[in-house]
Enzyme design. Structure first.
Site, short mmCIF file in Angstrom:
data_model
loop_
_atom_site.label_atom_id
_atom_site.label_comp_id
_atom_site.label_asym_id
_atom_site.label_seq_id
_atom_site.Cartn_x
_atom_site.Cartn_y
_atom_site.Cartn_z
N CYS A 80 5.80 -5.86 -2.55
CA CYS A 80 4.36 -6.12 -2.66
C CYS A 80 4.08 -7.31 -3.58
CB CYS A 80 3.66 -4.86 -3.17
SG CYS A 80 1.89 -5.09 -3.40
N CYS B 221 1.04 -6.93 -5.88
CA CYS B 221 1.29 -6.10 -7.06
C CYS B 221 2.15 -6.83 -8.09
CB CYS B 221 2.02 -4.81 -6.70
SG CYS B 221 1.52 -4.06 -5.16
N ASP B 222 3.15 -7.56 -7.64
CA ASP B 222 4.21 -8.00 -8.56
C ASP B 222 4.32 -9.51 -8.77
OD1 ASP B 222 4.89 -5.37 -8.91
OD2 ASP B 222 6.36 -5.36 -7.29
#
Ligand code: NAP
Length: 316
Positions: free
Chosen positions: A137, A140-141
């Site tokens: 992701c 997200c990261d």
């Protein structure tokens, strides 16, 4: 209609952010929800390390901690959680029937929130370094890869979106694709190809993620020549698609050609009274916060449905 008196008002199948948010709202709506969490409960957040983008958490929260907080909140409000897998459903009879190893449960309404699983490269090193440089992701990261070199594996829409998003942070993004032609739609493909920070490695597959404790690179194999190389990298984003968890719903609700539950009017499945929330239908946003919002919407729709059923059904 028979058997209403023994039926649950609401059964929720799944215990990621969508299912647990539906449970929280379901308690407040007096639906006394029963949640079949699944034996491997919690969904994708259970494999996520630090979550920095869930509102209300100024400090990073670990994915499993976020899930256990949502679960504790739902339980405090009265949700009943059962750590069973649903093995079959019958949405052709009413009340609906939900089967687990412990028996059959009847329900006036159901929320499907069984999520989706990111496809894996099926490498042992990929799993060992998951959350330590391997991610599924970018949204997200990506933040953790400021100024770093990363690769994205895959040639579809997700891979192109992730690659483009990563260029906001990473110094370079290498797309590694197993063919010499992208599957992605023209718009996303063109955007990625025009981006100076993105380069493409064609006809190649990742055969190993390298690193001890954190990613330091990958081994790639050219599928035409068989030649193997090593690339130095700080991160690897695996974006080779998702498999929605819909096997038990096949033949019971309409699925789209890729196996996601088909949804109309926000959260309705093809069966009145069966609602849908989160990644099991949403291949576009796939965030914990959007899944949670979906769980809330599905609950509001389920509440209206149940209220109407109870008002219009004479007592048996
Ligand atoms: P996808 O379309 O199934 O693409 C998966 C990609 O990964 C393909 O390029 C495939 O290669 C590759 N791949 C699959 N298994 C692999 C393996 N084991 N090793 C190496 N590569 C592998 O999945 P997706 O990109 O996640 O998209 C899923 C759906 O969501 C699609 O319908 C897509 O259009 C949609 N979506 C839309 C948007 C948007 O509109 N903004 C954004 C994201 C996703 P091959 O090409 O060789 O098969």
């Amino acid at each position: 209609m028979k058997g209403n008196e023994t039926a649950e008002k609401l059964v929720i199948i799944g215990s990621g952010p969508a299912g647990l948010t539906a449970a929280i709202y379901g308690c407040r709506a007096d639906l006394n929800p029963l949640v079949f969490m699944g034996t491997k409960y919690g969904g994708q957040l259970m494999l996520t390390s630090e979550v920095e983008n869930f509102p209300g958490f100024p400090d990073p929260v670990l994915g499993p901690d976020l899930i256990s907080r949502m679960k504790a909140q739902a339980e405090r409000l009265g949700a009943r959680m059962v750590q069973d897998d649903v093995v079959a459903v019958n949405f052709k009879s009413y009340p609906f029937e939900i089967q687990t190893a412990s028996g059959i449960t009847k329900a006036l309404s159901v929320i499907i929130a069984t999520g989706a699983n990111p496809r894996r490269l099926d490498l042992q090193s990929e799993m060992r370094l998951m959350g330590k440089g391997v991610s599924n992701c970018a949204v997200c990261d990506a933040f953790f890869f400021r100024g770093k070199k990363v690769a994205v594996v895959g040639g579809g829409d997700t891979a192109m979106e992730e690659a483009t998003f990563l260029t906001k942070f990473a110094s370079s993004v290498q797309v590694i694709h197993r063919r010499n032609e992208l599957r992605a739609s023209a718009a996303l493909k063109n955007e990625a190809m025009a981006n100076q920070k993105i380069s493409f490695l064609w006809d190649s597959s990742v055969t190993e993620v390298l690193g001890d404790g954190k990613v330091r690179g990958v081994k790639v194999k050219n599928l035409k020549t068989g030649k193997e190389d090593e690339l130095e990298l700080d991160g690897v984003f695996v974006a080779i698609g998702y498999d929605p968890n819909t096997e038990i719903f096949r033949g019971q609700v309409d699925l789209d050609p890729k196996g996601y539950v088909a949804v109309r009017n926000g959260t309705e499945s093809s069966v009145p009274g069966v609602f849908v929330a989160g990644d099991v239908h949403d291949f576009r946003y796939r965030q914990a916060i959007t899944a949670a919002a979906d769980g809330c919407k599905a609950l509001i729709d389920a509440e209206k449905f149940v209220k109407q059923k109870l008002e219009t059904t004479p007592a048996n």
